[in-house]
Design an enzyme around this catalytic site. Structure first.
Site, PDB file in Angstrom:
ATOM      1  N   GLU A  44      10.875   0.867   5.640  1.00  0.00           N
ATOM      2  CA  GLU A  44       9.606   1.217   5.090  1.00  0.00           C
ATOM      3  C   GLU A  44       9.824   2.449   4.127  1.00  0.00           C
ATOM      4  OE1 GLU A  44       6.793   0.237   4.950  1.00  0.00           O
ATOM      5  OE2 GLU A  44       6.788  -1.523   6.338  1.00  0.00           O
ATOM      6  N   THR A  50       9.424   1.288  -4.321  1.00  0.00           N
ATOM      7  CA  THR A  50      10.604   0.562  -4.707  1.00  0.00           C
ATOM      8  C   THR A  50      10.315  -1.145  -4.324  1.00  0.00           C
ATOM      9  OG1 THR A  50      11.895   2.285  -4.065  1.00  0.00           O
ATOM     10  CG2 THR A  50      13.247   0.329  -4.551  1.00  0.00           C
ATOM     11  N   TYR A 127       0.794   6.387   6.003  1.00  0.00           N
ATOM     12  CA  TYR A 127       1.083   4.804   5.819  1.00  0.00           C
ATOM     13  C   TYR A 127       2.363   4.469   6.789  1.00  0.00           C
ATOM     14  CZ  TYR A 127       3.413   0.800   4.293  1.00  0.00           C
ATOM     15  OH  TYR A 127       4.062  -0.716   4.309  1.00  0.00           O
ATOM     16  N   ASP A 145      -1.451   1.281   2.143  1.00  0.00           N
ATOM     17  CA  ASP A 145      -0.521   1.724   0.985  1.00  0.00           C
ATOM     18  C   ASP A 145      -1.417   1.272  -0.322  1.00  0.00           C
ATOM     19  OD1 ASP A 145      -0.181  -0.656   0.904  1.00  0.00           O
ATOM     20  OD2 ASP A 145       2.107  -0.705   0.645  1.00  0.00           O
TER      21      ASP A 145
END
Ligand code: SF4
Length: 357
Positions: A44, A50, A127, A145
């Site tokens: 995560e 990314t 998150y 998110d």
């Protein structure tokens, strides 16, 4: 808002459609092979800002090098930064290691499964906390998110600006109301997967969407207009000169960046502010700043690197020094051979300059 958006919403049918699709279509990702909380946590953190494809090889290498919290906690920070080299946002790696050290010292090496304790660890925001609690511990906690906010903005036809902090809170409330109590792990991952594969930022593939029947934006034909997101301020350009300083043996001077701030503790070739124009001024600046006695030669290339808030525009120069290692007193600097350089973690912008050595 909650009662408005859920008024006509069939929660059970939505869960069924989403989970069935996820069961048949989920990607076989390395962090999905088990629900090990440490692996979920590392994945995560790597996945923040990314792409999945970029993360996969890093994740494999990281897990090989630091297979347990104990391995990561006891590693040298430079080793961890080297393993993270090229992934960017290096504070993620430093925070992860600090938090893992806390897990070892305070929680006997076990990643806490309590929201409060988990959320207090460095680098774990709402998150990531929700993702770990749901994916690894199967707790019905929201993990919201940007991806999930996009999907939910469309499904529930919500026009709140998703770049505003309190908007995420209202989406968390919605997830709490619709999450599957039986399988919260799959539910959250399914929402994320839907955002990654079907309900993409541009041109969502509504025709293949398992929850099309539940989607208000699709019904109104406004899916491409959502989510609402305020435009970010444009990044400021920052010019620099960077010098590849070699000695007669072909060794090169590298510099460790400060302990805090952008790219903290990574290594680079010395950088000179862009307003210093001539080679002579650059030589004087390097002498004043680092006590270096060098001759700046020609420009050999340029490198541009875009961060989230600034853009570095670097002109790369060659330079020579006749100083010996002993004469280089500045603690930030090292004189290293081409082979030794590979042991140090460099940001991508300076990795690109390696070709000019
Ligand atoms: S129908 Fe289209 S807009 Fe709605 S959730 Fe599915 S992909 Fe997204």
């Amino acid at each position: 808002m909650l009662s408005r958006v859920l008024r006509k919403f069939n929660i059970f049918q939505f869960q069924t459609d989403l989970l069935e699709w996820y069961g048949q279509n989920k990607r076989d990702l390395p962090w999905r092979q088990d629900q090990n909380p440490y692996k979920v946590w590392v994945s995560e953190i790597m996945l923040q800002q990314t792409q999945v494809d970029t993360v996969i090889p890093y994740f494999y290498r990281f897990m090989e090098q630091f297979p347990t919290v104990y391995d990561l906690a006891s590693a040298d920070e430079q080793e961890v930064l080297k393993a993270w080299e090229g992934l960017g946002y290096y504070s993620r790696a430093r925070n992860l290691q600090n938090a893992v050290r806390e897990v070892v010292s305070e929680y006997n090496g076990k990643v806490p499964d309590q929201p409060k304790q988990l959320g207090e660890l460095k680098g774990i925001g709402p998150y990531t906390r929700g993702a770990i609690l749901s994916i690894a511990f199967n707790q019905p906690e929201p993990a919201v998110d940007g991806n999930v906010m996009r999907v939910l903005s469309r499904i529930f036809n919500i026009h709140d600006d998703i770049s505003v902090g309190r908007t995420r809170k209202s989406f968390e409330e919605i997830v709490r109301a619709i999450i599957s109590e039986e399988d919260p792990s799959s539910f959250n991952q399914a929402l994320m997967e839907l955002g990654a594969l079907i309900c993409t930022p541009k041109s969502p593939m509504c025709m293949f969407c398992p929850v099309m029947e539940h989607c208000e934006a699709y019904e109104e034909g406004i899916q491409e207009q959502l989510p609402v997101k305020a435009k970010k301020a444009k990044q400021k350009k920052k010019p620099y000169k960077s010098v590849i300083i070699k000695n007669e043996k072909g060794e090169v001077i590298i510099e460790k960046r400060p302990e805090t701030g952008l790219l903290a503790n990574l290594w680079q070739f010395p950088m000179i502010p862009g307003q210093i124009k001539t080679n002579e001024e650059a030589e004087q600046w390097l002498n004043k700043e680092y006590g270096l006695d060098i001759t700046v030669d020609k420009k050999v290339g340029d490198v541009r690197h875009v961060f989230s808030h600034i853009i570095w525009e670097i002109d790369v120069y060659e330079a020579m020094t006749y100083q010996s290692v002993k004469e280089i007193k500045d603690q930030r600097l090292r004189m290293v051979s081409r082979e030794e350089i590979d042991k140090f973690p460099f940001p991508v912008s300076h990795q690109k300059m390696m070709q000019y050595i």
